[in-house]
Design an enzyme around this catalytic site. Structure first.
Site, PDB file in Angstrom:
ATOM      1  CB  SER A 166       0.687   2.071   1.598  1.00  0.00           C
ATOM      2  OG  SER A 166      -0.237   2.997   1.307  1.00  0.00           O
TER       3      SER A 166
ATOM      4  CD  GLU B  24      -5.611   3.339  -0.424  1.00  0.00           C
ATOM      5  OE1 GLU B  24      -5.131   4.345  -0.775  1.00  0.00           O
ATOM      6  OE2 GLU B  24      -6.623   3.010  -0.889  1.00  0.00           O
TER       7      GLU B  24
ATOM      8  CE1 TYR C   2      -0.764  -1.361  -2.643  1.00  0.00           C
ATOM      9  CE2 TYR C   2      -1.921   0.337  -1.383  1.00  0.00           C
ATOM     10  CZ  TYR C   2      -0.588  -0.240  -1.833  1.00  0.00           C
ATOM     11  OH  TYR C   2       0.603   0.368  -1.523  1.00  0.00           O
TER      12      TYR C   2
HETATM   13  P1  NAP Z   1       5.536  -0.152  -8.738  1.00  0.00           P
HETATM   14  O1  NAP Z   1       6.092   0.942  -9.597  1.00  0.00           O
HETATM   15  O2  NAP Z   1       4.009  -0.776  -8.869  1.00  0.00           O
HETATM   16  O3  NAP Z   1       6.503  -1.426  -8.179  1.00  0.00           O
HETATM   17  C1  NAP Z   1       6.056  -2.381  -7.846  1.00  0.00           C
HETATM   18  C2  NAP Z   1       7.362  -3.510  -7.937  1.00  0.00           C
HETATM   19  O4  NAP Z   1       6.862  -4.819  -7.626  1.00  0.00           O
HETATM   20  C3  NAP Z   1       7.551  -3.819  -9.291  1.00  0.00           C
HETATM   21  O5  NAP Z   1       9.067  -4.237  -9.431  1.00  0.00           O
HETATM   22  C4  NAP Z   1       7.021  -5.158  -9.646  1.00  0.00           C
HETATM   23  O6  NAP Z   1       7.460  -5.872 -10.774  1.00  0.00           O
HETATM   24  C5  NAP Z   1       7.228  -6.022  -8.409  1.00  0.00           C
HETATM   25  N1  NAP Z   1       6.335  -7.046  -8.167  1.00  0.00           N
HETATM   26  C6  NAP Z   1       4.937  -7.085  -8.226  1.00  0.00           C
HETATM   27  N2  NAP Z   1       4.403  -8.367  -8.063  1.00  0.00           N
HETATM   28  C7  NAP Z   1       5.550  -9.065  -7.877  1.00  0.00           C
HETATM   29  C8  NAP Z   1       5.742 -10.211  -7.507  1.00  0.00           C
HETATM   30  N3  NAP Z   1       4.744 -11.484  -7.366  1.00  0.00           N
HETATM   31  N4  NAP Z   1       6.992 -10.942  -7.197  1.00  0.00           N
HETATM   32  C9  NAP Z   1       7.948 -10.079  -7.525  1.00  0.00           C
HETATM   33  N5  NAP Z   1       8.031  -8.848  -7.783  1.00  0.00           N
HETATM   34  C10 NAP Z   1       6.807  -8.360  -7.989  1.00  0.00           C
HETATM   35  O7  NAP Z   1       5.620   0.249  -6.895  1.00  0.00           O
HETATM   36  P2  NAP Z   1       6.275   1.604  -6.456  1.00  0.00           P
HETATM   37  O8  NAP Z   1       5.486   3.006  -6.610  1.00  0.00           O
HETATM   38  O9  NAP Z   1       7.455   1.409  -6.549  1.00  0.00           O
HETATM   39  O10 NAP Z   1       6.005   1.263  -4.748  1.00  0.00           O
HETATM   40  C11 NAP Z   1       7.049   0.496  -4.096  1.00  0.00           C
HETATM   41  C12 NAP Z   1       6.255  -0.073  -2.954  1.00  0.00           C
HETATM   42  O11 NAP Z   1       5.951   0.950  -2.041  1.00  0.00           O
HETATM   43  C13 NAP Z   1       5.030  -1.051  -3.225  1.00  0.00           C
HETATM   44  O12 NAP Z   1       5.043  -2.120  -2.115  1.00  0.00           O
HETATM   45  C14 NAP Z   1       3.886   0.002  -2.808  1.00  0.00           C
HETATM   46  O13 NAP Z   1       2.703  -0.720  -2.731  1.00  0.00           O
HETATM   47  C15 NAP Z   1       4.343   0.732  -1.748  1.00  0.00           C
HETATM   48  N6  NAP Z   1       3.905   2.225  -1.592  1.00  0.00           N
HETATM   49  C16 NAP Z   1       3.928   3.071  -2.737  1.00  0.00           C
HETATM   50  C17 NAP Z   1       3.808   4.318  -2.556  1.00  0.00           C
HETATM   51  C18 NAP Z   1       3.704   5.440  -3.887  1.00  0.00           C
HETATM   52  O14 NAP Z   1       3.074   6.385  -3.709  1.00  0.00           O
HETATM   53  N7  NAP Z   1       4.299   4.853  -4.745  1.00  0.00           N
HETATM   54  C19 NAP Z   1       3.199   4.623  -1.270  1.00  0.00           C
HETATM   55  C20 NAP Z   1       3.282   4.003  -0.314  1.00  0.00           C
HETATM   56  C21 NAP Z   1       3.681   2.599  -0.449  1.00  0.00           C
HETATM   57  P3  NAP Z   1       7.095  -5.990 -12.190  1.00  0.00           P
HETATM   58  O15 NAP Z   1       8.087  -4.759 -12.773  1.00  0.00           O
HETATM   59  O16 NAP Z   1       7.646  -7.468 -12.920  1.00  0.00           O
HETATM   60  O17 NAP Z   1       5.804  -5.681 -12.532  1.00  0.00           O
HETATM   61  N1  GDD Z   2      -5.652   6.269 -10.830  1.00  0.00           N
HETATM   62  C1  GDD Z   2      -6.361   7.059 -11.006  1.00  0.00           C
HETATM   63  N2  GDD Z   2      -7.069   7.731 -12.299  1.00  0.00           N
HETATM   64  N3  GDD Z   2      -6.862   8.059  -9.751  1.00  0.00           N
HETATM   65  C2  GDD Z   2      -7.711   8.872 -10.158  1.00  0.00           C
HETATM   66  C3  GDD Z   2      -8.432   9.166 -11.191  1.00  0.00           C
HETATM   67  C4  GDD Z   2      -8.129   8.421 -12.299  1.00  0.00           C
HETATM   68  O1  GDD Z   2      -8.512   8.521 -13.579  1.00  0.00           O
HETATM   69  N4  GDD Z   2      -9.066  10.205 -11.228  1.00  0.00           N
HETATM   70  C5  GDD Z   2      -9.112  10.614  -9.700  1.00  0.00           C
HETATM   71  N5  GDD Z   2      -8.384   9.778  -9.310  1.00  0.00           N
HETATM   72  C6  GDD Z   2      -8.240   9.770  -7.917  1.00  0.00           C
HETATM   73  C7  GDD Z   2      -8.024   8.500  -6.956  1.00  0.00           C
HETATM   74  O2  GDD Z   2      -9.699   8.245  -6.843  1.00  0.00           O
HETATM   75  C8  GDD Z   2      -7.547   8.619  -5.690  1.00  0.00           C
HETATM   76  O3  GDD Z   2      -8.284   9.311  -4.715  1.00  0.00           O
HETATM   77  C9  GDD Z   2      -6.460   9.578  -6.237  1.00  0.00           C
HETATM   78  O4  GDD Z   2      -6.784  10.197  -7.397  1.00  0.00           O
HETATM   79  C10 GDD Z   2      -5.207   8.998  -6.361  1.00  0.00           C
HETATM   80  O5  GDD Z   2      -5.093   7.743  -6.885  1.00  0.00           O
HETATM   81  P1  GDD Z   2      -3.711   6.904  -7.343  1.00  0.00           P
HETATM   82  O6  GDD Z   2      -2.924   7.712  -8.236  1.00  0.00           O
HETATM   83  O7  GDD Z   2      -4.152   5.704  -8.250  1.00  0.00           O
HETATM   84  O8  GDD Z   2      -3.047   6.471  -5.956  1.00  0.00           O
HETATM   85  P2  GDD Z   2      -3.709   6.160  -4.753  1.00  0.00           P
HETATM   86  O9  GDD Z   2      -3.705   7.109  -3.708  1.00  0.00           O
HETATM   87  O10 GDD Z   2      -4.938   5.388  -4.943  1.00  0.00           O
HETATM   88  O11 GDD Z   2      -2.594   4.859  -4.101  1.00  0.00           O
HETATM   89  C11 GDD Z   2      -1.013   5.225  -4.353  1.00  0.00           C
HETATM   90  O12 GDD Z   2      -0.534   5.888  -3.137  1.00  0.00           O
HETATM   91  C12 GDD Z   2      -0.488   4.734  -2.041  1.00  0.00           C
HETATM   92  C13 GDD Z   2      -0.190   5.660  -0.792  1.00  0.00           C
HETATM   93  O13 GDD Z   2      -1.294   6.282  -0.353  1.00  0.00           O
HETATM   94  C14 GDD Z   2      -0.414   3.948  -4.864  1.00  0.00           C
HETATM   95  O14 GDD Z   2       0.955   4.202  -5.099  1.00  0.00           O
HETATM   96  C15 GDD Z   2      -0.463   2.963  -3.494  1.00  0.00           C
HETATM   97  O15 GDD Z   2       0.466   1.667  -4.017  1.00  0.00           O
HETATM   98  C16 GDD Z   2       0.210   3.654  -2.259  1.00  0.00           C
HETATM   99  O16 GDD Z   2       0.125   2.859  -1.449  1.00  0.00           O
END
Ligand code: NAP
Ligand code: GDD
Length: 334
Positions: free
Chosen positions: A122, A124, A146
């Site tokens: 990520s 992050e 995280y």
């Molecule tokens: P998400 O919607 O939160 O999905 C997370 C998945 O992980 C869900 O299917 C959840 O299952 C499963 N999970 C959580 N804990 C588990 C456990 N103990 N055993 C088995 N399964 C478990 O996340 P996403 O946005 O699709 O992201 C996918 C991956 O990419 C994650 O690793 C995230 O950290 C990473 N990532 C995401 C982003 C982004 O912007 N979306 C960016 C960079 C990296 P349940 O449905 O049962 O909760």
């Molecule tokens: N969630 C949330 N809720 N975020 C807020 C809010 C609010 O009400 N207001 C402002 N923000 C700002 C957060 O402080 C952060 O800087 C930004 O919006 C994005 O927040 P999120 O959408 O919660 O995502 P994230 O960047 O913290 O994390 C996501 O992206 C990562 C990749 O950079 C997640 O998907 C992580 O799993 C992923 O790795």
């Protein structure tokens, strides 16, 4: 080809499963047991995939999942993925998001050592960024439990590649969103809020830091990059991003504007949504992915925002009062 996906019930897991099915893969998904099923995102493909009960916290179940699926490719997408929760539950986040990677790598090393492995790293991990834009060479400076857990998973993947000759890669993906995004993430919180305000269900939207900047792309584009990484001759890590950055405020402006509203009339800032340590800005450099994978995002930032607002309006509007034209030029493609 057979693929095993952990996190198949999540946003990315559902898009990746669809993508792999379209390429003729046999798709296996790891799901964890819960008191009620949580399969909304994969309901439409439920009869085309095989689900196996296992948990990232449980080594035996993961090893069995790999033994049963005998996969050619494993995508580790499961994680506790919400940054604020990681401040409240740092130990659990380390177990799922960090040590979980060790468990799945061990399962593969012992039960299917030839399988190719994708780890969901990520942006992050860049946290308090040390340079802009961030590349595969930018040092990490995580700002949340995280982010710290993801750094562990990232380096462990590199280590198993170097120690055991496994085809193990990390995709350093920047934020990617969609109508299937969890409601707690800021983008979906905004589009859900816009739809509720437009439909008269509420009048305000409470948010935290409006000046935070993210490099936001569309999840459907990003799962393609995951697959491409496993089709290369050499295992390598890639940054996947659009290269463009926007503030949370920009996101609000476009989302409210798309339904004829002004965000200034509805958005209220609330300190409850600020984090103990913030990631102020992220901008990825996708040059390596573009050059070596031939990957390019297809959905623009504003197209994605409007797609998400349209989908939330459709979801929330009562069936009987649905109007055909909500003022959008394009149809929902969710
Ligand atoms: P998400 O919607 O939160 O999905 C997370 C998945 O992980 C869900 O299917 C959840 O299952 C499963 N999970 C959580 N804990 C588990 C456990 N103990 N055993 C088995 N399964 C478990 O996340 P996403 O946005 O699709 O992201 C996918 C991956 O990419 C994650 O690793 C995230 O950290 C990473 N990532 C995401 C982003 C982004 O912007 N979306 C960016 C960079 C990296 P349940 O449905 O049962 O909760
Ligand atoms: N969630 C949330 N809720 N975020 C807020 C809010 C609010 O009400 N207001 C402002 N923000 C700002 C957060 O402080 C952060 O800087 C930004 O919006 C994005 O927040 P999120 O959408 O919660 O995502 P994230 O960047 O913290 O994390 C996501 O992206 C990562 C990749 O950079 C997640 O998907 C992580 O799993 C992923 O790795």
């Amino acid at each position: 080809m057979r693929a095993l996906i952990t996190g198949i019930t999540g946003q990315d897991g559902s898009y990746l499963a669809e993508f792999l099915l379209s390429r003729g893969y046999e798709v296996w998904g790891v799901v964890r047991r819960s008191s009620s099923e949580n399969f909304e995102r994969i309901q439409h493909i439920r009869d085309q995939i095989k689900l196996f009960e296992a948990d990232l916290l449980d080594q035996t179940s993961l090893t069995r999942a790999v033994q049963s699926a005998r996969p050619d490719e494993v995508y580790n997408l499961a994680a506790q993925s919400f940054v604020p929760t990681s401040f409240v539950q740092p130990v659990l986040t380390a177990e799922f998001t960090g040590i979980g990677v060790a468990r799945i790598l061990e399962a593969i090393k012992n039960a299917a050592p030839k399988a190719k492995f994708y780890q969901a790293s990520s942006s992050e991990m860049f946290g308090k960024v040390l340079e802009t834009p961030q590349t595969e060479k930018t040092p990490f400076y995580p700002r949340s439990p995280y982010g710290v857990a993801k750094v562990y998973g990232h380096y462990l993947t590199v280590n198993y590649r170097e120690s055991y000759g496994m085809f193990a890669v990390s995709g350093i993906l920047f934020n990617h969103e969609s109508p299937r995004r969890g409601l707690e993430f800021v983008t979906r919180k905004i589009t859900d809020g816009v739809a509720k305000i437009k439909l008269g269900l509420t009048n305000e939207l409470r948010l935290g830091n409006l000046e935070a900047r993210r490099d936001w792309g569309f999840a459907g584009d990003y799962v393609r990059a995951m697959w491409l990484m496993l089709q290369q001759n050499e295992p390598k890590d890639y940054v996947v991003a659009t290269g463009k950055t926007h503030t949370v405020r920009d996101f609000c402006e476009i989302a409210f504007d798309s339904v004829g509203l002004n965000y200034k009339d509805h958005v209220v800032t609330d300190a409850a949504f600020l984090r103990p340590a913030e990631v102020d800005q992220l901008t990825g450099c996708p040059k390596r992915a573009e050059k070596e994978l031939g990957w390019k995002p297809e959905v623009s930032f504003s197209e994605m925002v409007e797609m998400m607002v349209r989908a939330d309006l459709k979801r929330l509007q009562p069936q009987s009062t649905r109007v055909v034209n909500l003022g959008f030029a394009k149809k929902a493609a969710v």
